[in-house]
Enzyme design. Sequence first.
Site, short mmCIF file in Angstrom:
data_model
loop_
_atom_site.label_atom_id
_atom_site.label_comp_id
_atom_site.label_asym_id
_atom_site.label_seq_id
_atom_site.Cartn_x
_atom_site.Cartn_y
_atom_site.Cartn_z
CE LYS A 1 7.29 -1.39 0.07
NZ LYS A 1 7.86 -0.77 -1.15
CE1 TYR B 1 7.55 -6.28 3.16
CE2 TYR B 1 5.77 -4.81 3.78
CZ TYR B 1 6.75 -5.20 2.89
OH TYR B 1 6.93 -4.49 1.72
#
Length: 255
Positions: free
Chosen positions: A162, A155
């Site tokens: 995020k 990720y």
Amino acid sequence: MGLLDKKNIVIMGVRNKWSIAWGIAQIAHDEGANLIFTYQGDRERKSAEELAAELGNTEIFQCDISSDEQIDALFEEIKTKYGTIHGLVHAIAHANTEDLQNDFVYTTRSGFAHALDVSAYSLVAVSRRAKDLMTEGGSIITLTYMGSEKVMGGYNVMGVAKAALEASVRYLAADLGPSGIRVNAISAGPIKTLSAKGVKDFNSILEIVEKKAPMRRGIDREDLGHTAAFLLSNHSRGITGEVVHVDSGFNIMGI
């Protein structure tokens, strides 16, 4: 009468039938919302037109989220045609493929800036314009993932983006609360989308969630759509600045 009856809801990021935004759009439509879609560029136009036609009575507008001029033009056009909006769904994120495939330590300066701009700052940019159209109050929601809180393999820079997005939710909630505007995020469990294909070992993440989550299953677009409809509706009028996990409870587990 549906939860979103006669409410004008802008959904930014409806790319295809596998996108989370499409799942939200379907439930919002079923709950009576008047939907407004935006798409990024010419490559997404055909898909956006087809999805809008499937629901019927849904307008689409082009908006390059990295352009302040296009964001200004979008909300000016929406203001002219609709006057007021009641909700906005920000379902936009992007990172360069190489910055997801390589180890995080090799993230480029330009790749880092790109991921933060598109995935986090864009929420600030659209919220600033949307607030002027939310004359009756409203609800803004965005999409995040647990990779913002914990290290999730593959990720990488998107997890950092995020995390910035979730902090932005809290600061926006504080700024916009006096105007009756709520800002929240949905932290979705892993779900098969075209974007997810860019995450290394994504299928193994799905398997782990299904095995370890308290509910022993993954989630689907309908789960996320119903949560979004709740957050967009007056039923969530006392909730703002929150990150709501919709992941079958996986986030509460240790080993």
